[in-house]
Write an enzyme that holds these catalytic residues in place. Structure first.
Site, PDB file in Angstrom:
ATOM      1  N   SER A 213       5.327   8.289 -16.275  1.00 34.33           N
ATOM      2  CA  SER A 213       4.643   9.569 -16.368  1.00 34.33           C
ATOM      3  C   SER A 213       3.452   9.376 -17.302  1.00 34.33           C
ATOM      4  CB  SER A 213       5.597  10.647 -16.854  1.00 34.33           C
ATOM      5  OG  SER A 213       4.951  11.893 -16.974  1.00 34.33           O
TER       6      SER A 213
ATOM      7  N   TYR B 185      -4.349  15.029 -11.195  1.00 32.69           N
ATOM      8  CA  TYR B 185      -3.627  13.984 -11.919  1.00 32.69           C
ATOM      9  C   TYR B 185      -2.453  14.595 -12.688  1.00 32.69           C
ATOM     10  CZ  TYR B 185      -2.455  10.479 -15.400  1.00 32.69           C
ATOM     11  OH  TYR B 185      -1.765   9.601 -16.201  1.00 32.69           O
TER      12      TYR B 185
ATOM     13  N   ASP C 106       0.879  -1.163   0.000  1.00 31.16           N
ATOM     14  CA  ASP C 106       0.000   0.000   0.000  1.00 31.16           C
ATOM     15  C   ASP C 106       0.915   1.212   0.000  1.00 31.16           C
ATOM     16  OD1 ASP C 106      -1.652   2.157   0.489  1.00 31.16           O
ATOM     17  OD2 ASP C 106      -2.925   1.087   1.922  1.00 31.16           O
TER      18      ASP C 106
ATOM     19  N   LYS D 233       1.742  14.167 -12.410  1.00 29.19           N
ATOM     20  CA  LYS D 233       2.600  13.696 -13.502  1.00 29.19           C
ATOM     21  C   LYS D 233       3.607  14.768 -13.938  1.00 29.19           C
ATOM     22  CE  LYS D 233       1.039   9.540 -13.721  1.00 29.19           C
ATOM     23  NZ  LYS D 233       1.898   8.423 -13.270  1.00 29.19           N
TER      24      LYS D 233
END
Length: 269
Positions: free
Chosen positions: A131, A145, A53, A149
């Site tokens: 990426s 998000y 995790d 990245k």
């Protein structure tokens, strides 16, 4: 002795394809994911399933220590665990944003911290960070998000020059749309978070675009092959782009921001 690889996010998509492909190519592969029941099947391909995790430090430390105990070291780290959650910035709860950054950024950084001392000691190591086109191109409804990245791109650039003197290579993989549960889950998140807010019209348009991406997505094995090319290269590239990522990345590089914005938004009409 076979080269030892840790692949995170091995329960699906790029992580799963990479773990299987590298194991079948003779590597000693540990496939890690939170849902261990979903990675047990990997053992039929010679992958060692290990629970991880990435949002819990004790789990990250335990995972790395188990591999050190069994294999002696981690030669190659493939950071493939990721979450694609979407919604207008105004709508996304901060708890959701922190969870995404924990998975996509801080978990990656923590694994690198733990793997580096042995890599330095051995004078050898490969760190592969997944990426996305979304690490260079920002789409509406994907603020967190894309932030994660974009951060992976910057982290990798800094890290590459920090560890190069120790014989360690850092590579970034930039996929375009890839067949996985991430696109479907991201669209569901978008509908749940922004589907009934003031951003609903844009959310619907973005959802349609995601459906188009899913229809034209490449197979994850293509990314696994890119990763294998990178880790086996004597002088690896800093970045490996998937074939379907090249057009968007080229346009982003060539066009001014506002012209690129218009082109992007025209695809969502």
């Amino acid at each position: 002795m076979a080269t030892t690889v840790l692949v995170t996010g091995a329960s699906s998509g790029i992580g799963k394809a990479t773990a299987i492909y590298l194991a079948q190519s003779g590597y000693n592969v540990y496939g890690a994911a939170r849902r261990k029941e979903k990675i047990q099947e990997l053992e039929t391909y010679g992958v060692k399933a290990i629970a991880l995790d990435i949002t819990k430090d004790e789990s990250v430390v335990s995972c790395v220590n188990q591999i050190f105990s069994e294999a002696g070291n981690i030669d190659i780290l493939v950071n493939s665990a990721g979450l694609g959650s979407y919604g207008a910035l105004e709508d996304v709860p901060m708890a959701d944003a922190r969870n995404l950054m924990d998975i996509n950024l801080f978990g990656v950084a923590r694994l690198i911290q733990l793997a580096l001392p042995e890599m330095r000691k051995n004078g050898y190591g490969k760190i592969v960070n997944i990426s996305s086109v979304g690490g260079k191109v920002g789409l509406p409804m994907g603020s967190w998000y894309h932030a994660s990245k974009f951060a992976i791109e910057g982290l990798s650039d800094c890290l590459r020059n920090e560890v190069k003197p120790f014989g360690i290579d850092v590579m970034v993989i930039e996929p375009g749309g890839t067949k996985s549960e991430m696109i479907e889950n991201g669209a569901a998140d978008l509908a749940r978070i922004s589907g009934k807010t003031v951003y609903k019209d844009l959310a619907n348009r973005v959802t349609k675009m995601y459906a188009s991406l899913a229809a034209n997505a490449i197979e994850a094995i293509e990314i696994a092959k890119l990763i294998k090319n990178g880790i086996e290269a004597k002088n690896p590239k800093t970045r490996y782009m998937a074939s379907n990522a090249r057009p968007s990345l080229l346009m982003r590089k060539l066009l001014p921001d506002k012209l690129f914005d218009r082109m992007l938004m025209n695809q969502m009409k």
